[in-house]
Every structure is written in structure tokens, then in C-alpha cells.
Design a protein around this motif. Structure first.
Motif, short mmCIF file in Angstrom:
data_model
loop_
_atom_site.label_atom_id
_atom_site.label_comp_id
_atom_site.label_asym_id
_atom_site.label_seq_id
_atom_site.Cartn_x
_atom_site.Cartn_y
_atom_site.Cartn_z
N ARG A 101 -13.31 -24.16 -8.28
CA ARG A 101 -13.98 -25.34 -8.84
C ARG A 101 -13.01 -26.10 -9.75
N LEU A 102 -13.24 -27.44 -9.90
CA LEU A 102 -12.37 -28.28 -10.73
C LEU A 102 -13.23 -29.38 -11.34
N THR A 131 -5.17 -26.35 -2.62
CA THR A 131 -6.56 -25.87 -2.70
C THR A 131 -6.88 -25.64 -4.17
N LEU A 132 -8.18 -25.67 -4.51
CA LEU A 132 -8.58 -25.55 -5.92
C LEU A 132 -8.24 -24.18 -6.50
N ALA A 133 -8.12 -23.19 -5.62
CA ALA A 133 -7.81 -21.84 -6.12
C ALA A 133 -6.35 -21.74 -6.58
N GLU A 134 -5.49 -22.67 -6.12
CA GLU A 134 -4.04 -22.52 -6.40
C GLU A 134 -3.49 -23.63 -7.29
N LEU A 135 -4.35 -24.24 -8.10
CA LEU A 135 -3.88 -25.39 -8.87
C LEU A 135 -2.85 -25.00 -9.94
N THR A 194 -18.05 -32.20 -11.07
CA THR A 194 -17.52 -30.90 -10.67
C THR A 194 -17.25 -30.92 -9.17
N LEU A 195 -16.01 -30.49 -8.80
CA LEU A 195 -15.64 -30.46 -7.38
C LEU A 195 -15.59 -29.01 -6.91
N THR A 196 -15.83 -28.83 -5.61
CA THR A 196 -15.62 -27.51 -5.03
C THR A 196 -15.03 -27.68 -3.62
#
Length: 745
Positions: free
Chosen positions: A93-94, A51-55, A86-88
Motif C-alpha cells: 500500500r502507498l 511495485t508498491l512492495a519494493e519502493l 491510499t493506493l494498492t
């Protein structure tokens, strides 16, 4: 037959002429089979779904996310463009970034609101997490359950996948090769399996088509292991079958048995020896004499430590053959070595070598020298002595192989320093006999067992690992001339001390010097000096130290007053011989030379050797050179001078040489540091191009096991009538060999 022909189909039929042309020219791939055997060099792993929160930073990841926004920005005054997306995924976000020509496709395929899978390495730019040029697959929009299921399976297939990275070339990146392999991979099912079914099942290998699928498109790491294990075996096995068949064919050839004769040259020679043979020499001699007594040609490799007395073993075999009515030829790689052998053999034989001369023993034979630079009269006489049988023994260089050379009855060929002669030269000399002569190949560079089994796999092997009594230990030290200049000054003091005790020394340089570079067409480099070597210039960049310049400096400086002479390959043969004779007679204190002294030179009074720019020589070469000292009763000293810094790999290599006198240990170190292809070199044509997966050093157990199986298969069915697939694989290997043979011819 069709199964074979499917893989023989030219690539242009499957891939089109343009791609096929690049593959043929740059990668040597011509057929479907060639491409199927072009294996991935390694595999990239797409990271697991995150997930984007755990990159995690600096790791490969795969994410599934939605495009929040997408914009093209210009920079560098409008000359450059970049696409930022921008991805979500609801958790964070990334940013994705694409540059240059690669940005239009993602800009079109990933509009805001679309979803996709993205894989790449996480980095930070302007305090934001980003993926630069990620791999991506757009996912279908829509939230009905079918699409979600499809998405889930697509995501699982994409994330965590092993991506093959192929050996690529200009104009054909790895991903293009991947596409090409995809096009021909369905044909893998038609691959003919060279392993006999009983062998394959007995060893638990997957069938060849399955191995090809798994190596190109693995689902798991276990797939890669399965495929590699199987494909390595194929290479080892087919090669060992080729060698086993060559050995089998040799045993079918007729040869004249040459048995020892009581009261002959050998007995007289042995009676005059001032020492007894070592246990090792006796054992190896017994193996050689047993081979000589059979009616099939001997094919034996005699490898021994530097200074283990191989020449004596070979000489006794030669005398046996002369006693039995045949002639013996010793083939040396250089004129210096041929002259050295001729000198030492005639000295060892004394009056036994003076056949037809006053003062010769009644059963004496004539020992002639034949090299390319001999005068016409001497050469004519040598050729006459060989054809009439007047000369029982001849020692020479490649000149022995020439068409003009005829023998009365050639019974034994001894080849010294095998790695400098190809299989073809051996065969050319063997064809000089009425029937194939016996063959003994000597090498002073110890060879690890696996290399002996591959490169010299058509020869039986004898090993001399015992040094004769009376040989002295050799102390070796690295002299870091750049870091510690006073060490170099001390090295020259040590040379003076040895000369003061009545001994002699060698100084070895990598280059001859003078106008050598212009002659070699290299464009004259600036001369380097032994003094300049200590300056702070980069040791790698300056030309290697040269004999002529170093000799001049030593005479004017640290070795002033000593008798210093030079020896190198550009000197006239007679001059070289004269210098070696003066050095052997003790009339020269210090010989400054190139590696012409590397093999076979035997001056027991020489106790010290200084090797300049030692980092420019290979491990085996240094070991060979060092073997020139410590051949008498006084201890030897070998100093390895280098400008390389302490932490460099070159210094580590020199440290390894200084640390051990065991040639077999050093040959392993040498091979680990050189590439596989160099190891196999040209010694065995065709082998090199056929080994794509097998590593000669690491895969010792595989090679040994494959050799055993190959011997059993060939013994049971020499023509391989019951294994047509194996014959096909063999023909492919031997084709390569023939091609390379023709190239070299």
C-alpha cells in the motif's frame, strides 16, 4: 522565404496574447523561433515502473495501482485541507497526499476503484510511505484485452520518461512552458538549417529540425546528447562566421603601411635601452611590425602576463608609426593610468619626447596628455598639437574619443586594458583617421584561448608569456585575520621590515570611505574598522574596509612613525598625480589605495602589498594588484587579508591566487567560478544573448573547430551567397547585437 517567416511568427498568434506577453516581458521570447530555442535547463526522470512492495526511499518512482480509498481531511482548525488517497497493487500500500487548491482535481479524477499511473519521490510520513503531489495519469477502467494493451503502452510511455524542466519565471511555470512548446513544436520542421550540408554530414550532425525535437522531447538520454552536440555547434559556428566576416571585412579596408625608418626615433630609442628585449618581446614585435607594414589595418590583441613588458612593445610600435610620418594614440581606461603611461613613456624616451623644446633631440616628437579633467588652456594646446601634427604621440582617456579631437594623420591606436572598452569605443577612435588606423589592443588580464576566440574573435592574438630579466619572484600568503589575529599583527610587522630595508609598500582596500555611501546613493552604512573586522560579526555583512579609515588606524597604530599617504578615485587629478610622483620618488613609505593602482603603476622599489578584505576582489583583479610589487631586484611579498572562514569558497579562491603566479591558470579558475554571461560581459555585444547552449570554458574544442570551419566558409564565399539559411541566422545574431549596441548608446 516562407521557411524563415514561419519561425518569425509572433507568439501571440500561437499561444494567445496573455501567455505571449509574459514570455516577452520575462523571458525575452517574442517569436516561434525564440521559443523553439528556449531549451530545457535539465530533465527530470520519472522513475522506472516499481511495485508498491519494493519502493525505495528518496527516489523517483512510477507506480501503476488502484485507488483503495480517498478522503479530504481538515487541519489547522479547519483552515487547511488535504486529500489523502491510499493506493494498492496487490503487493503493498502507498499513500498519496495533495494540499491546498491542488486537491480538487485529483479528488474528482481518482475515485475509489479507479486505476492510474503515479510518479513522484518516495518519502515517509507518520511511518507510512507516501508521494506528495505526485504527477499522475488516470488509466481506463475495464479489463478487456484492448484496454489492457492500451494501458501497457500508456504505462511504458509514462514510466521512465524524461521530463524537460525549462528556465521559468513568475507566472509561467516550467509545465506551462512545456505546453507552449508543444503548441509550436510541429513548426520545428520549418527551421532553416544554418550549417552547410557538407559540413553537417561531414561531422555527423542530426538536421536542425530533428535536433529541436530531440532537445524538447527526448525519448532517451542519447537524444539529448545528439541535440546538444548539434545546437552547441550552431551557436559556435554562427558566432565564428560573424567574427570571420568582420575580420575579412577589415582585411578589405585600406590603411597606410607604416614601415620602420632607418636612423629614426626607434633606432635612437633602442640604442639607449639599458637592457635587451626578451625573446617573447622580439617575437611579438616582429608580428606587430609585419602587420603595420601592410596596406590593411592591423587588428591585434596583445595579451601578456602582469609585468611582461607590454608597454615597451607598444611604445616601439608607436615610435615606428611616428617615424613613418603618422601619429599614435594610447587610450587608457582611467586618468591615473593615463598619467602613469604619460610619465613612464616620457621618462623612457627622454629627450626624444621633447619635440619643439630646448634640449630636445633633433628628431624628437612631442608626447601630449589628454584627459577629461585637464584645464582649458592645457587642453586647447594639446588639441592644437594633434591637429597640426606637432605631437606625434598622445596618451589619454575616453576624452580622446570626443568629437572635438582631430588628428593630423592618425596611424596607430593602442588600447590598454581592453575589457574596460567596448567595441564601439574602439570603433569611434578608429574613425578619427583619414583611413582606418592600425589597432593594437593590450590586456594584462590573461584570457583563456576560448574567450579570446569569442570575445575578441575579431582580433589576431599575440601572447607575451616571458617576464623580463631582473624581475623578482613574489611570495603570496593568505592572512586569516578572524581566525588568527596575530597573523594580521605580523603582516604589519612585515611591512615595517620592508620599509626598514629602504623599500615601500601598498595597502589596498575595496572602498574609499568617509561619506562615500551617501554620495553613491547607497544610504550610509556603518563604518567598519580594521579592528572591528576581527570582532565576531559576520564578515559578509559589514561594509568593506575603507582607505580613509584604514589609513587613519595604521598611522595611529601598527605603522605609526611611517610616511603614510592615501590615493583614491575621488581625489583631484593633480593631487593623485602628486601622490604618485611622491611615492615613485620614495618620499612616501606606505600608500593606502583603492584599486586605482590595479594596472600599469610601476614603482620598482615597492616590494610589499597588503590587500584588505581580499575576498571582495575577483581572482584576476588580485593577480593584477599583486603585479605591482616585485618589479625590481628585491623579492615581492603579497599578503591577502580576509575574515572569511577556512572552509568558505572565498578562502579557496584566495588560496588559489596565493598558490600560483600563472595568470592564464588563474583566469581559468576565475571563469569557472563566474557565470558565463559575466565572462562575455559587454565586451562583445550580442554574443551573450546568443549563447544558450554553448559554454565558453568547457566547449573549447567545439569553438576552435567551429572557428576553422567558419574561416574556410567565409574565405570561399565572403557574402555567403550560397548559404541563405546561414545568412538568416547571422542576421538574427547581428540584430541582437545592434539592439544591444543601441541600448548602450
Amino acid at each position: 522565404m516562407d521557411r524563415v517567416s514561419a519561425l518569425d511568427e509572433p507568439l501571440k498568434k500561437s499561444l494567445g496574447p496573455a501567455t505571449a506577453k509574459v514570455m516577452a516581458e520575462h523571458l525575452g521570447l517574442h517569436t516561434v523561433g525564440d521559443l523553439l530555442h528556449h531549451y530545457p535547463r535539465r530533465y527530470e526522470e520519472r522513475g522506472q515502473l516499481t511495485t508498491l512492495a519494493e519502493l525505495p526511499l528518496d527516489e523517483d518512482v512510477t507506480v501503476v495501482a488502484q485507488v483503495a480509498d480517498s478522503r479530504i481531511l481538515t487541519f489547522n482548525h479547519g483552515r487547511g485541507q488535504r486529500l489523502e488517497i491510499t493506493l494498492t497493487d496487490g503487493s503493498g500500500r502507498l499513500q498519496l497526499v495533495f494540499f491546498g487548491r491542488g486537491l480538487h482535481k485529483p479528488h474528482k479524477e481518482l475515485p475509489p476503484g479507479s486505476r492510474g499511473m503515479f510518479a513522484g519521490k518516495v518519502s515517509v510520513f507518520n511511518r507510512k510511505l507516501q508521494l506528495a503531489h505526485p504527477t499522475y495519469v488516470p488509466l481506463a477502467p475495464g479489463a478487456d484485452s484492448g484496454a489492457v494493451d492500451e494501458d501497457a503502452s500508456a504505462v511504458n510511455a509514462f514510466a521512465g520518461k524524461l521530463i524537460p524542466i525549462y528556465p521559468a519565471c513568475k507566472g509561467l511555470e516550467s509545465w506551462k512552458i512545456t505546453k507552449a512548446v508543444d503548441a509550436v513544436l510541429p513548426r520545428a520542421v520549418e527551421a532553416a538549417d544554418p550549417l552547410p550540408p557538407a559540413l553537417r554530414e561531414g561531422r555527423g550532425f542530426v538536421p536542425l529540425p530533428e535536433a529541436l525535437l530531440k532537445v524538447h522531447r527526448p525519448e532517451t538520454k542519447a537524444d539529448i546528447e545528439d541535440a546538444r552536440a548539434r545546437l552547441k555547434w550552431d551557436e559556435a559556428f554562427v558566432l565564428q562566421v560573424a567574427l570571420a566576416r568582420r575580420r575579412y571585412a577589415d582585411t578589405q579596408l585600406p590603411a597606410v603601411a607604416r614601415e620602420p625608418v632607418a636612423g629614426g626615433l626607434l633606432d635612437t630609442f633602442d640604442a639607449g635601452l639599458p637592457f635587451t628585449l626578451t625573446e617573447g618581446q622580439r617575437k611579438v614585435t616582429a608580428e606587430i611590425f609585419a602587420d603595420l607594414a601592410t596596406e590593411h589595418p592591423m587588428h591585434r590583441l596583445l595579451q601578456g602576463e602582469v609585468g611582461s613588458g607590454k608597454t615597451l612593445v607598444a611604445l616601439r610600435a608607436m615610435l615606428t608609426v611616428v617615424d613613418a610620418g603618422g601619429q599614435a594614440a594610447l587610450l587608457a581606461p582611467t586618468e591615473v593610468l593615463a598619467q602613469q603611461h604619460h610619465r613612464s613613456i616620457t621618462e623612457m624616451m627622454g629627450e626624444l619626447a621633447q619635440g619643439g623644446m630646448l634640449g630636445g633631440a633633433e628628431n624628437a616628437t612631442k608626447v601630449v596628455l589628454l584627459t577629461g579633467s585637464m584645464g582649458t588652456a592645457g587642453r586647447r594646446q594639446a588639441l592644437l598639437d594633434l591637429v597640426t601634427g606637432e605631437a606625434g604621440m598622445v596618451i589619454g582617456t575616453h576624452a580622446l574619443i570626443e568629437d572635438k579631437v582631430r588628428f593630423h594623420d592618425l596611424g596607430l591606436v593602442v588600447v590598454d586594458e581592453q575589457h574596460r572598452f567596448g567595441v564601439e569605443q574602439r570603433d569611434a577612435l578608429r574613425s578619427k583617421g583619414k583611413q582606418p588606423p592600425h589597432l593594437l589592443v593590450m590586456t594584462a588580464t590573461p584570457i583563456p584561448r576560448t574567450v579570446a576566440m569569442t570575445v575578441f574573435g575579431d582580433l589576431e592574438t599575440s601572447v607575451l608569456d616571458q617576464l623580463p630579466a631582473g624581475r623578482s619572484p613574489i611570495a603570496s600568503h593568505v592572512v586569516p585575520a578572524q581566525d588568527k589575529p596575530h597573523f594580521l599583527a605580523r603582516a604589519w610587522e612585515r611591512v615595517r621590515e620592508e620599509v626598514g630595508k629602504g623599500h615601500q609598500a601598498y595597502v589596498v582596500c575595496p572602498r574609499i570611505g568617509d561619506d562615500e555611501d551617501e554620495k553613491n546613493g547607497k544610504g550610509g552604512k556603518k563604518k567598519a574598522s580594521a579592528a572591528k573586522g576581527k570582532a565576531a560579526e559576520d564578515a559578509e555583512k559589514r561594509p568593506p574596509l575603507a582607505v580613509l579609515e584604514v589609513a587613519e588606524q595604521l598611522v595611529a597604530g601598527p605603522l605609526a612613525g611611517l610616511r603614510v599617504e592615501v590615493l583614491h578615485g575621488r581625489m583631484q587629478p593633480d593631487d593623485k598625480d602628486a601622490v604618485m610622483r611622491r611615492f615613485a620618488a620614495g618620499e612616501v613609505d606606505v600608500l593606502v589605495a583603492t584599486t586605482v593602482i590595479e594596472v600599469g603603476v610601476n614603482v620598482p622599489n615597492a616590494t610589499a602589498m597588503v590587500i584588505m578584505d581580499a575576498d571582495r576582489f575577483g581572482v584576476s583583479q588580485l593577480h593584477q594588484l599583486r603585479g605591482r610589487v616585485g618589479r625590481g631586484a628585491a623579492p615581492g611579498l603579497c599578503l591577502l587579508v580576509t575574515d572569511m572562514p577556512e572552509a568558505s569558497p572565498a578562502r579557496a579562491r584566495l588560496g588559489a591566487v596565493a598558490a600560483t603566479l600563472d595568470g592564464f591558470e588563474l583566469s581559468r579558475i576565475d571563469l569557472e567560478q563566474r557565470r558565463e554571461g559575466d565572462v562575455l560581459g559587454q565586451a562583445q555585444s550580442g554574443v551573450r544573448s546568443s549563447l544558450r547552449m554553448l559554454a565558453v570554458i568547457e566547449d573549447e574544442e567545439i569553438i576552435a573547430a567551429a572557428r576553422e570551419e567558419a574561416v574556410a566558409v567565409v574565405a570561399a564565399d565572403p557574402e555567403l551567397a550560397s548559404s541563405p539559411e546561414l545568412r538568416t541566422a547571422l542576421d538574427a545574431l547581428l540584430d541582437t547585437e545592434r539592439e544591444q549596441f543601441l541600448d548602450k548608446g
